[in-house]
Design an enzyme around this catalytic site. Structure first.
Site, PDB file in Angstrom:
ATOM      1  N   ARG A   1       0.828  -1.202   0.000  1.00  0.00           N
ATOM      2  CA  ARG A   1       0.000   0.000   0.000  1.00  0.00           C
ATOM      3  C   ARG A   1       0.856   1.242   0.000  1.00  0.00           C
ATOM      4  O   ARG A   1       1.912   1.280   0.620  1.00  0.00           O
ATOM      5  CB  ARG A   1      -0.777   0.061   1.317  1.00  0.00           C
TER       6      ARG A   1
ATOM      7  N   SER B   1       8.107  -4.682   6.526  1.00  0.00           N
ATOM      8  CA  SER B   1       7.761  -5.696   7.523  1.00  0.00           C
ATOM      9  C   SER B   1       8.673  -6.917   7.471  1.00  0.00           C
ATOM     10  O   SER B   1       8.224  -8.050   7.242  1.00  0.00           O
ATOM     11  CB  SER B   1       6.313  -6.112   7.340  1.00  0.00           C
TER      12      SER B   1
ATOM     13  N   ASP C   1       6.281  -3.382  10.776  1.00  0.00           N
ATOM     14  CA  ASP C   1       4.819  -3.238  10.877  1.00  0.00           C
ATOM     15  C   ASP C   1       4.312  -3.329  12.317  1.00  0.00           C
ATOM     16  O   ASP C   1       3.321  -2.697  12.677  1.00  0.00           O
ATOM     17  CB  ASP C   1       4.079  -4.230   9.966  1.00  0.00           C
TER      18      ASP C   1
HETATM   19  C1  BG6 Z   1      -1.739  -4.198   7.824  1.00  0.00           C
HETATM   20  C2  BG6 Z   1      -0.591  -3.286   8.159  1.00  0.00           C
HETATM   21  O1  BG6 Z   1      -2.919  -3.692   8.358  1.00  0.00           O
HETATM   22  O2  BG6 Z   1      -1.491  -5.453   8.389  1.00  0.00           O
HETATM   23  C3  BG6 Z   1       0.691  -3.893   7.600  1.00  0.00           C
HETATM   24  O3  BG6 Z   1      -0.812  -1.998   7.623  1.00  0.00           O
HETATM   25  C4  BG6 Z   1       0.886  -5.251   8.152  1.00  0.00           C
HETATM   26  O4  BG6 Z   1       1.781  -3.066   7.903  1.00  0.00           O
HETATM   27  C5  BG6 Z   1      -0.323  -6.089   7.878  1.00  0.00           C
HETATM   28  O5  BG6 Z   1       2.040  -5.856   7.583  1.00  0.00           O
HETATM   29  C6  BG6 Z   1      -0.206  -7.455   8.495  1.00  0.00           C
HETATM   30  O6  BG6 Z   1      -1.272  -8.285   8.167  1.00  0.00           O
HETATM   31  P1  BG6 Z   1      -1.329  -9.177   6.850  1.00  0.00           P
HETATM   32  O7  BG6 Z   1      -2.435 -10.102   7.158  1.00  0.00           O
HETATM   33  O8  BG6 Z   1      -1.625  -8.236   5.726  1.00  0.00           O
HETATM   34  O9  BG6 Z   1       0.013  -9.834   6.715  1.00  0.00           O
HETATM   35  C1  GLC Z   2       7.660 -11.560   9.540  1.00  0.00           C
HETATM   36  C2  GLC Z   2       8.725 -10.486   9.520  1.00  0.00           C
HETATM   37  C3  GLC Z   2       8.460  -9.448  10.590  1.00  0.00           C
HETATM   38  C4  GLC Z   2       7.052  -8.933  10.460  1.00  0.00           C
HETATM   39  C5  GLC Z   2       6.057 -10.073  10.511  1.00  0.00           C
HETATM   40  C6  GLC Z   2       4.619  -9.626  10.364  1.00  0.00           C
HETATM   41  O1  GLC Z   2       7.787 -12.258  10.725  1.00  0.00           O
HETATM   42  O2  GLC Z   2       9.978 -11.071   9.709  1.00  0.00           O
HETATM   43  O3  GLC Z   2       9.368  -8.401  10.479  1.00  0.00           O
HETATM   44  O4  GLC Z   2       6.792  -8.040  11.501  1.00  0.00           O
HETATM   45  O5  GLC Z   2       6.367 -10.992   9.483  1.00  0.00           O
HETATM   46  O6  GLC Z   2       4.384  -9.025   9.130  1.00  0.00           O
END
Ligand code: BG6
Ligand code: GLC
Ligand code: BG6
Ligand code: GLC
Length: 901
Positions: free
Chosen positions: A512, A576, A627
């Protein structure tokens, strides 16, 4: 003279008749018993009346009866009837379908039945040990099904806390405790062999399963033995004490307690009251005390004493034997021939005339007739209920053979009171142990390893806490699995942040780009606009240059659409993945995780890489945040107490505010800094091998990063669907599911997605969804298959929630110790698709956390707006700091961010 004798005899007869008349029930009486039983059944099922209902209607977590495909070798215990048995049960399926059993009966001495709980369970384990020796099976770790014939409040098939002892048991320190745990502890104390306790079942349930194995129509189990009780298959939607509306579950009625609220006082006699008063549980199990083997002989004795006292029997002479509790065994009750009655009386030392024998026989007949009629009336209420549930009506029972007229009267009563139901009675020849073994088999021997006890979770929590310490300490950090990465975020938003920012959010299920405007009129407000961009597989698995070029292109597109091409905006980058940061905007990728695997990025500063790609687009990358950190900051915006951020999405991870004095890797001792734990790597050193299953290993082998992120692979969204798929394949291959058929689709990696697991778990439409989803994979699941698949999904996601609770528990207990308060009050910011979309996941997680860290009050705050708002906050702080630096006369070059130098 003759007339006088005749008159006396007639008067005696009348007295006896009057006495016995109180024990004879009219059809009206029986109809009332049936109706009241029905009322109590309903009250037991309903949430609002459950706590005061005398018929407890306890959920058994047995969802279906056997279908003949069960197989394996199991151990069973059968405790609570006349005999304590240990059995081994071998079940074969297919054309050689058969059940073979070997068992040994052991005595449980009275002083153990009524001693301490520890003695009782030690004794049981000693009997198991003897049996295993006898069978030469000490070294085979078998799954065990435990028939425990007492009321248990179950929260799962292998969890049941004893509500209260009934019948002849009264061991201390057991009521309110989990009997499976007590058995486990006793096994541990003995430290001689290991068993996997897979199921705990009531004897009625075991009996129903035993009979259903032969006759699939069987859906009621009745025990008329030492105790009296019934179970039956109830519609899930009627069982308010358990979540979910689909399918059925067996309910252990515990109808023995019927009448504890005085509703059958009109038919209880003073003899019943005397028996009650002389029992171990006065006032309790009133229906049982009128109907079951343990008490019928006593009722007879009370009547005989009364008649003797009134000179109507035994020449008015109350002998010692007659005063002895328990002298009349129930098996004497139905001896038909008078001579036999006389012989028994003589055996008991009761000197009787012929008339006495007639009277005694009559008393016995009346008492046992009433018992059978009462059971019949209760049974009529149950079959009526089942009929209303629109099902077939077949029942099994275990009626002791000696009481043959008992079963006849029982059947007649059911017929009279429930004329529209066609009930067939099947005697369970094999007891309930076979049923317990069958239940154990139905649940599938592979899944028990996924159910983690609180004790195990507590242990994992401890291990994780140790890892936290190791990661923080500079000596142990190089070998620690949980990297505890400093983030350079030192506080949560304080409300003064403002500005116009761009946020990039890469690494979750979507990529995003957002514009976040934080303004400060009267109140701080945040405005966000966002767009999702594709990140095709060839890009995330290609070269790093291409990946960052792609990010830069998307950014260009976004800025154009937002009309901000010429604006100089600060960028906050939610990235992340595990990064070693040296400052807010210098961040070296340690290793890719999840789906990403672009070359040439690991070990590099991603800010440099991105800057290179962006070239002259006029944006400054102010901050890189994980994240979890973005999530904590987003939630911290609304709740100042937020000091933990966790993600349960594609991947899983957590960050929290640690005391700077504990962070060896960062200088300074004052204040706090947010640490990105990267807990996904927990277990990469073998620390979790004892709880990893063959399925977890298979997932790891097929992943992009074998041997890494082992904890993440047991719990996060990227892997849950695949875990379920592997279990389904294995079960189908073994003939436990889908009649052994497997389609190529089901064999294809990734075909079963985590979102499928979520929709199958939904209580309302879950089973239909299971049918749909499996149908799309070319399968034709039966109703039973769908229930089993739903069960598997639940177990896999529960394990995930429980494991996260354990690691989160580790962080919370550390926070508590850091603060030095006896109670921790804190807020956890949380995000991720698994947590958000999965039914019951959040509840499960919260509940387990509360059990594992009872000395905490935790608020779980869902991050509604993703991590970007938080990333913008961090960016705002970075911007402000830089502005200060800028303004100050000569910021030392070392203090300047990379792009300034
Ligand atoms: C989102 C966050 O809501 O959730 C992201 O903005 C995050 O930063 C993500 O990585 C994690 O959830 P998923 O299910 O999209 O991996
Ligand atoms: C993985 C990444 C970590 C992140 C998590 C959730 O574990 O290594 O940095 O926070 O996924 O997205
Ligand atoms: C046995 C079952 O056949 O019957 C037990 O295996 C059950 O589980 C028992 O408790 C009930 O009858 P009784 O007469 O032994 O209480
Ligand atoms: C008692 C127990 C019950 C059991 C029954 C038959 O009523 O409370 O759990 O099923 O006896 O053994």
């Amino acid at each position: 003279m003759v007339t006088a004798v005749a008159q006396r005899l007639a008067a005696q007869r009348r007295e006896i008749n009057d006495t016995l008349a109180r024990l004879s029930l009219s059809s009206e009486n029986l109809q009332q018993v049936k109706d009241k039983m029905r009322v109590e059944l309903e009250r037991g099922l309903r949430k609002d009346s459950h706590s005061t209902a005398s018929v407890k209607m306890l959920p058994s977590f047995v969802y279906r009866t056997p279908n003949g495909t069960e197989r394996g070798k199991y151990l069973a215990l059968d405790l609570g009837g006349t005999n304590f048995r240990v059995l081994v049960v071998k079940i074969r399926s297919g054309i050689r379908k058969s059940v073979r059993m070997y068992n040994k009966i052991y005595a449980i001495p009275l002083e153990i039945m009524q001693g301490t709980g520890e003695e009782l369970f030690d004794h049981i384990v000693q009997c198991i040990s003897d049996f295993l020796d006898y069978m030469g099976m000490k070294n085979t770790r078998l799954p065990l099904g435990f028939t425990f014939s007492f009321p248990c409040r179950q929260t799962g098939i292998d969890k049941g806390s004893l509500v209260s002892w009934t019948k002849g048991f009264k061991a201390t320190d057991c009521e309110g405790n989990d009997v499976v745990e007590m058995l486990r502890e006793a096994i541990k104390r003995r430290n001689e062999f290991d068993l996997d306790i897979v199921a705990v079942v009531n004897d009625t349930v075991g009996t129903m399963m035993t009979c259903a194995y032969e006759d699939p129509k069987c859906e009621i189990g009745l025990i008329a033995g030492t105790g009296s009780n019934v179970c039956y298959m109830e519609e899930m939607r009627n069982i308010e004490m358990v979540e979910g509306d689909e399918g059925q579950m067996c309910v252990n009625t515990e109808w023995g307690g019927f009448g504890e609220n005085d509703c059958i006082e009109d038919i209880r006699t003073r003899f019943d009251r005397e028996v009650d008063e002389g029992s171990l549980n006065n006032g309790k199990q009133r229906f049982e005390k009128m109907t079951s083997g343990m008490y019928l002989g006593e009722i007879v004795r009370q009547i005989l004493i009364d008649l003797t006292r009134r000179g109507l029997l035994f020449r008015g002479h109350i002998t010692e034997p007659l005063k002895t509790r328990g002298i009349f065994e129930t098996k004497f009750l139905d001896r038909l021939a008078l001579l036999q009655v006389r012989a028994i009386l003589q055996q008991l030392g009761l000197d009787s005339t012929c008339d006495d024998s007639i009277i005694v026989k009559e008393v016995c007949g009346t008492v046992s007739r009433r018992a059978a009629q009462l059971c019949g009336a209760g049974m009529a209420a149950i079959v009526d209920k089942i009929r209303e549930n629109l099902l077939k009506h077949n029942t099994s029972n275990t009626v002791p053979l000696e009481l043959c007229s008992f079963s006849r009267i029982l059947k007649d009563t059911v017929k009279a009171l429930a004329p529209q139901c066609d009930v067939e009675f099947v005697l369970s020849e094999d007891g309930s142990g076979k049923g317990a073994a069958l239940i154990t088999a139905v649940i599938d021997k592979y899944l028990y390893a996924m159910r983690l006890s609180d004790e195990t979770l507590m242990d994992i929590m401890k291990r994780f806490r140790r890892e936290l310490g190791n990661g923080l300490c500079s000596d142990t950090n190089p070998t620690a699995t949980v990297k505890m990465l400093p983030t350079f975020v030192r506080s949560i938003p304080d409300g003064s942040e403002k500005g116009d920012f761009i946020a990039l959010d890469l690494g979750g299920s979507a990529f995003r780009i957002l514009r976040v405007k934080v303004s400060h009129e009267k109140k701080q407000t945040v405005q966000m606009e966002s767009q999702i961009y594709d990140t095709p597989e060839d890009i995330i698995h290609g070269s790093g240059t291409r990946l960052f070029d792609h990010v830069a292109e998307c950014l260009g597109d976004f800025m154009e659409k937002q009309n901000i091409k010429d604006k100089k905006l600060s960028v906050g980058f939610t990235f992340s993945f595990p990064c070693a940061q040296t400052k807010l905007n210098e961040s070296y990728l340690l290793t890719w995780t999840k789906r990403f695997k672009a070359s040439g990025v690991e070990g590099m500063d991603i800010v440099t890489l991105l800057n290179k790609a962006i070239k002259k687009r006029g944006v400054d990358i102010m901050a890189v945040v994980n994240d979890t950190v973005g999530t904590m900051m987003t939630c911290g915006f609304d709740d100042q107490r937020c000091e933990v951020g966790i993600i349960i999405g594609t991947g899983t991870n957590a960050c929290y505010m640690e005391e700077l004095r504990h962070i060896d890797l960062v200088e300074g001792d004052e204040g706090r800094m947010c640490i990105n734990t990267e807990w996904g790597a927990f277990g990469d050193d073998g620390m979790l091998e004892d709880i990893r299953t063959e399925f977890d290993r298979e997932i790891d082998r097929g992943s992009l990063n074998p041997g890494k992120q082992l904890f993440e692979k047991m719990v996060s969204g990227m892997y849950i669907g695949e875990l379920v798929r592997l279990i389904l394949v294995k079960m189908a291959k073994e003939g436990f599911l889908f009649e052994g058929r497997i389609t190529p689709e089901l064999l294809t990696k990734g075909k079963f997605e985590t979102k499928h697991v979520s929709s199958i778990e939904k209580s309302k439409e879950g089973l239909t969804k299971a049918k749909d989803i499996l149908g799309r994979l070319g399968m034709e699941p039966s109703a039973d298959d769908c229930i089993a698949v739903q069960h598997i999904c639940t177990i896999v996601s529960h394990r995930s929630a429980n494991l996260i609770a354990a690691t989160l528990g580790g962080i919370l207990s550390r926070l508590k110790d850091n603060k030095g308060n006896p109670r921790l009050r804190t807020t956890v910011g949380i995000d991720g698709s698994l947590y958000k979309m999965h039914p019951q996941y959040a509840r499960r997680l919260h509940k387990t956390v509360r059990r594992l860290v009872p000395e905490s009050d935790v608020r779980f705050l869902l991050s509604e707006s993703g991590s970007s708002k938080g990333a913008a906050m961090v960016t705002a702080v970075a911007y402000r700091t830089l502005a200060c630096l800028w303004a100050s006369p000569s910021p030392s070059p070392a203090d300047r961010p990379a792009w300034m130098r």
